[in-house]
Design an enzyme around this catalytic site. Sequence first.
Site, PDB file in Angstrom:
ATOM      1  CG  ASN A  89      29.117  30.858   9.405  1.00 30.57           C
ATOM      2  OD1 ASN A  89      28.603  30.756   8.308  1.00 30.57           O
ATOM      3  ND2 ASN A  89      29.226  32.025  10.031  1.00 30.57           N
TER       4      ASN A  89
ATOM      5  CD  GLU B  65      34.869  29.142  27.417  1.00 32.02           C
ATOM      6  OE1 GLU B  65      34.892  30.245  27.983  1.00 32.02           O
ATOM      7  OE2 GLU B  65      35.226  28.073  27.953  1.00 32.02           O
TER       8      GLU B  65
ATOM      9  CG  ASP C  55      37.945  33.544  15.152  1.00 30.31           C
ATOM     10  OD1 ASP C  55      36.925  32.924  15.512  1.00 30.31           O
ATOM     11  OD2 ASP C  55      38.226  34.684  15.583  1.00 30.31           O
ATOM     12  CB  SER C  56      36.397  35.586   9.780  1.00 23.28           C
ATOM     13  OG  SER C  56      35.296  34.714   9.872  1.00 23.28           O
TER      14      SER C  56
ATOM     15  CG  PHE D  12      27.761  34.565   5.719  1.00 17.02           C
ATOM     16  CD1 PHE D  12      28.273  34.652   7.005  1.00 17.02           C
ATOM     17  CD2 PHE D  12      28.648  34.332   4.672  1.00 17.02           C
ATOM     18  CE1 PHE D  12      29.638  34.504   7.242  1.00 17.02           C
ATOM     19  CE2 PHE D  12      30.018  34.179   4.906  1.00 17.02           C
ATOM     20  CZ  PHE D  12      30.511  34.265   6.194  1.00 17.02           C
ATOM     21  N   GLY D  13      25.893  37.198   7.124  1.00 19.02           N
ATOM     22  CA  GLY D  13      26.403  38.082   8.175  1.00 19.02           C
ATOM     23  C   GLY D  13      26.393  39.560   7.812  1.00 19.02           C
ATOM     24  CE1 TYR D  14      27.641  42.597  12.159  1.00 12.03           C
ATOM     25  CE2 TYR D  14      29.081  40.681  12.078  1.00 12.03           C
ATOM     26  CZ  TYR D  14      28.268  41.538  12.786  1.00 12.03           C
ATOM     27  OH  TYR D  14      28.083  41.336  14.138  1.00 12.03           O
TER      28      TYR D  14
ATOM     29  CE  LYS E 195      32.295  37.434   1.284  1.00  9.06           C
ATOM     30  NZ  LYS E 195      31.420  36.836   2.289  1.00  9.06           N
TER      31      LYS E 195
ATOM     32  CG  HIS F 165      37.462  38.260   4.893  1.00  6.86           C
ATOM     33  ND1 HIS F 165      36.514  38.337   3.891  1.00  6.86           N
ATOM     34  CD2 HIS F 165      36.791  37.773   5.975  1.00  6.86           C
ATOM     35  CE1 HIS F 165      35.347  37.933   4.358  1.00  6.86           C
ATOM     36  NE2 HIS F 165      35.488  37.585   5.619  1.00  6.86           N
TER      37      HIS F 165
HETATM   38  P1  ITT Z   1      32.456  28.980  13.506  1.00 11.16           P
HETATM   39  O1  ITT Z   1      33.173  29.475  14.749  1.00 11.16           O
HETATM   40  O2  ITT Z   1      31.692  27.729  13.731  1.00 11.16           O
HETATM   41  O3  ITT Z   1      33.370  28.898  12.322  1.00 11.16           O
HETATM   42  P2  ITT Z   1      31.139  31.568  13.670  1.00 11.16           P
HETATM   43  O4  ITT Z   1      30.140  32.259  12.805  1.00 11.16           O
HETATM   44  O5  ITT Z   1      30.870  31.545  15.155  1.00 11.16           O
HETATM   45  O6  ITT Z   1      31.344  30.078  13.102  1.00 11.16           O
HETATM   46  P3  ITT Z   1      33.409  33.322  14.051  1.00 11.16           P
HETATM   47  O7  ITT Z   1      33.444  33.249  15.524  1.00 11.16           O
HETATM   48  O8  ITT Z   1      34.711  33.302  13.284  1.00 11.16           O
HETATM   49  O9  ITT Z   1      32.564  32.162  13.386  1.00 11.16           O
HETATM   50  O10 ITT Z   1      32.616  34.654  13.666  1.00 11.16           O
HETATM   51  C1  ITT Z   1      32.665  35.142  12.385  1.00 11.16           C
HETATM   52  C2  ITT Z   1      31.570  36.179  12.218  1.00 11.16           C
HETATM   53  O11 ITT Z   1      32.110  37.306  11.505  1.00 11.16           O
HETATM   54  C3  ITT Z   1      30.445  35.638  11.352  1.00 11.16           C
HETATM   55  O12 ITT Z   1      29.486  34.971  12.148  1.00 11.16           O
HETATM   56  C4  ITT Z   1      29.944  36.915  10.695  1.00 11.16           C
HETATM   57  O13 ITT Z   1      29.134  37.627  11.590  1.00 11.16           O
HETATM   58  C5  ITT Z   1      31.220  37.726  10.501  1.00 11.16           C
HETATM   59  N1  ITT Z   1      31.842  37.427   9.189  1.00 11.16           N
HETATM   60  C6  ITT Z   1      32.998  36.752   8.957  1.00 11.16           C
HETATM   61  N2  ITT Z   1      33.239  36.615   7.652  1.00 11.16           N
HETATM   62  C7  ITT Z   1      32.210  37.224   7.029  1.00 11.16           C
HETATM   63  C8  ITT Z   1      31.865  37.391   5.681  1.00 11.16           C
HETATM   64  O14 ITT Z   1      32.605  36.887   4.702  1.00 11.16           O
HETATM   65  N3  ITT Z   1      30.736  38.038   5.399  1.00 11.16           N
HETATM   66  C9  ITT Z   1      29.962  38.536   6.364  1.00 11.16           C
HETATM   67  N4  ITT Z   1      30.190  38.406   7.674  1.00 11.16           N
HETATM   68  C10 ITT Z   1      31.311  37.751   8.012  1.00 11.16           C
END
Ligand code: ITT
Length: 204
Positions: A17, A48, A77-78, A160-162, A183, A188
């Site tokens: 990511n 997996e 993992d987040s 990114f993401g949420y 940030k 976290h």
């Molecule tokens: P890797 O397993 O390759 O590290 P991933 O994106 O699949 O990448 P996760 O399974 O840990 O990783 O999922 C984490 C998700 O949680 C991430 O894709 C976002 O949707 C969300 N997330 C985690 N941290 C975040 C952040 O700081 N800001 C926004 N969204 C976040």
Amino acid sequence: MRIENQTFDKIIFATSNQGKMDEIKMIMKDSRIPIVSLKEAGIEADIEENGRTFEENAVIKAKTIMELTGCLTLADDSGLEVDFINKEPGVYSARYMGEDTPYSVKNRSIIDRLKEAEGEERSARFVCVIAACFPDGRTVTAKGTIEGRIAYEERGTHGFGYDPILYVPEYDKTTGEMEPEFKNQISHRGKALRLMREKLEGEI
Ligand code: ITT
């Protein structure tokens, strides 16, 4: 750096990511040991993530790459836990509505599912667990969270993401409206990584 006849000339960070990796590099920029991404290490791996908790998944990722490379490996993992919907999407945050679904759609879905929620009922948090797996089998984990509420609409273009929907009342901003350095100071991931650094001082 040496322990039990092992030297650590680099640490692999097992994530694909890019958003996470950018933050990790920034938070760890003064690390004595260089941190390299999977891409930089030339590793392609489809891991997996079948754990039930952030801890289990972080260890699965770090251990898989440590066993593949023989290098000290960290993984993150987040996810986002939304209390009103039983802490969803949680460990499924990346997979929620499908891995390739745009976050504008995922974020809209979460806002819509909270139509009936007001004030404190909108409480939510980002959770991050960092795991470190050593070639000799030692495993260390560190956790960090940031509390907030689900916003009524997406706000901000950073991160990114949420990020556009986690509103942090203390700063009157979503994490998507925060400058990256800021940030990282309160997030976290920043908390978990700084705690991991402290723990590693005693291990490396
Ligand atoms: P890797 O397993 O390759 O590290 P991933 O994106 O699949 O990448 P996760 O399974 O840990 O990783 O999922 C984490 C998700 O949680 C991430 O894709 C976002 O949707 C969300 N997330 C985690 N941290 C975040 C952040 O700081 N800001 C926004 N969204 C976040």
